[in-house]
Scaffold this motif. Structure first.
Motif, short mmCIF file in Angstrom:
data_model
loop_
_atom_site.label_atom_id
_atom_site.label_comp_id
_atom_site.label_asym_id
_atom_site.label_seq_id
_atom_site.Cartn_x
_atom_site.Cartn_y
_atom_site.Cartn_z
N GLU A 51 6.51 35.24 23.90
CA GLU A 51 7.05 34.83 25.24
C GLU A 51 8.02 35.28 26.01
OE1 GLU A 51 7.03 30.18 24.99
OE2 GLU A 51 5.64 30.68 23.02
N GLY A 52 8.63 36.36 25.88
CA GLY A 52 9.65 36.99 26.57
C GLY A 52 10.75 37.17 26.80
N ARG A 53 10.91 35.49 26.32
CA ARG A 53 12.40 35.15 25.67
C ARG A 53 13.54 35.94 24.83
NH1 ARG A 53 11.13 29.34 23.33
NH2 ARG A 53 10.00 30.78 21.88
N ALA A 54 14.42 36.32 25.01
CA ALA A 54 15.08 36.77 24.77
C ALA A 54 16.09 36.71 22.91
CB ALA A 54 16.87 37.17 25.07
N ARG A 55 16.46 37.29 22.27
CA ARG A 55 16.63 36.98 20.54
C ARG A 55 18.18 37.38 20.53
NH1 ARG A 55 11.75 39.63 17.30
NH2 ARG A 55 13.68 40.66 17.07
N ILE A 56 19.07 35.92 20.78
CA ILE A 56 20.46 36.58 20.89
C ILE A 56 21.06 35.71 19.65
CG2 ILE A 56 20.45 37.32 23.29
CD1 ILE A 56 21.64 34.99 23.93
N VAL A 57 22.16 36.68 19.59
CA VAL A 57 23.50 35.53 18.55
C VAL A 57 23.91 34.88 19.26
CG1 VAL A 57 24.64 35.11 16.60
CG2 VAL A 57 22.24 37.26 16.20
N CYS A 58 24.13 33.10 19.28
CA CYS A 58 24.79 32.50 19.77
C CYS A 58 26.31 33.29 19.89
CB CYS A 58 24.37 30.88 20.84
SG CYS A 58 25.63 30.07 21.36
N ARG A 64 21.26 32.55 15.72
CA ARG A 64 20.28 32.81 16.17
C ARG A 64 19.61 32.12 17.04
NH1 ARG A 64 17.19 35.95 11.76
NH2 ARG A 64 18.66 37.83 10.81
N ARG A 65 19.29 32.44 18.83
CA ARG A 65 18.94 31.50 19.09
C ARG A 65 17.29 32.88 20.50
NH1 ARG A 65 22.72 27.39 22.79
NH2 ARG A 65 23.28 26.43 20.65
N VAL A 66 16.42 31.94 20.58
CA VAL A 66 15.31 32.66 21.38
C VAL A 66 15.58 31.98 22.56
CG1 VAL A 66 13.22 33.21 21.47
CG2 VAL A 66 14.09 33.34 19.22
N GLU A 90 28.29 38.45 29.67
CA GLU A 90 29.01 40.13 30.37
C GLU A 90 28.49 40.44 29.23
OE1 GLU A 90 33.55 40.04 30.26
OE2 GLU A 90 33.55 38.13 31.06
N ASP A 91 28.47 40.53 28.41
CA ASP A 91 28.04 41.18 26.87
C ASP A 91 26.61 41.44 27.22
OD1 ASP A 91 30.22 40.77 25.28
OD2 ASP A 91 29.89 40.03 23.93
N VAL A 92 25.90 40.83 27.66
CA VAL A 92 23.97 41.10 28.40
C VAL A 92 24.26 41.76 29.33
CG1 VAL A 92 22.12 39.88 28.97
CG2 VAL A 92 23.44 38.65 26.99
N ARG A 93 24.82 41.51 29.76
CA ARG A 93 25.21 42.68 31.28
C ARG A 93 25.42 43.90 30.68
NH1 ARG A 93 27.07 38.21 33.96
NH2 ARG A 93 28.99 38.33 33.66
N ASP A 94 26.57 44.10 29.86
CA ASP A 94 27.43 46.04 29.54
C ASP A 94 26.29 45.92 28.20
OD1 ASP A 94 28.92 45.42 31.21
OD2 ASP A 94 30.06 44.65 29.57
N GLY A 95 25.31 45.40 27.86
CA GLY A 95 24.41 45.77 27.13
C GLY A 95 24.62 45.23 25.48
N VAL A 96 25.93 44.79 25.09
CA VAL A 96 26.38 44.59 23.84
C VAL A 96 26.08 43.71 23.37
CG1 VAL A 96 28.35 46.94 23.86
CG2 VAL A 96 28.53 44.78 24.60
N VAL A 97 25.11 42.52 23.38
CA VAL A 97 25.05 41.42 23.40
C VAL A 97 24.35 41.86 21.71
CG1 VAL A 97 22.76 40.48 24.20
CG2 VAL A 97 24.18 38.73 23.49
N GLU A 98 24.61 40.72 20.08
CA GLU A 98 24.62 40.65 18.89
C GLU A 98 23.31 40.52 19.78
OE1 GLU A 98 25.44 39.35 14.33
OE2 GLU A 98 27.34 38.47 15.79
N THR A 99 22.03 40.46 18.87
CA THR A 99 20.32 40.66 18.64
C THR A 99 20.47 40.36 17.12
OG1 THR A 99 19.52 42.47 19.21
CG2 THR A 99 20.02 41.38 21.23
N TRP A 100 19.22 39.79 16.75
CA TRP A 100 18.33 40.09 16.25
C TRP A 100 16.80 40.41 16.48
CZ3 TRP A 100 14.17 35.92 14.84
CH2 TRP A 100 14.33 34.83 16.58
#
Length: 100
Positions: A51-58, A64-66, A90-100
């Motif tokens: 659905e285009g939602r980001a998979r990140i770790v809160c 884990r969140r979508v 800030e991590d999302v904007r910098d491209g260093v957020v933890e994802t899964w």
């Protein structure tokens, strides 16, 4: 019951009902997201679900969140003023957020 008191009570109940419906609509719209939210995940090159939602770790809840991400890089669960949420954005904007 006094007619005047009954009118006041009815008016207050109607107003409470309107506020409840407005809050319910706002909550539903926030959960549904929008196409603009999906563009945020693509803009920041985040892994997404179908659905285009980001998979990140809160960072705040360590889970884990979508979630949709807006154009400013804020996940839908973002709470302004909270240190973990501010750091996550800030991590999302910098491209260093933890994802899964």
């Amino acid at each position: 019951m006094d007619d005047r008191l009954e009118r006041v009570i009815r008016r207050q109940l109607r107003e409470a009902g309107r506020q409840f419906e407005a809050a319910k609509r706002a909550y539903a719209e926030g959960r549904d997201g929008s196409e603009e939210d999906a563009m945020g995940a693509a803009r920041y090159d985040l892994p997404t679900d179908e659905e285009g939602r980001a998979r990140i770790v809160c960072r705040r809840h360590a889970e884990r969140r979508v979630v949709p991400v807006d154009e400013a890089g804020r996940p839908a669960c973002f709470e302004s003023g909270h240190a973990d949420c501010e750091g996550c954005a800030e991590d999302v904007r910098d491209g260093v957020v933890e994802t899964w």
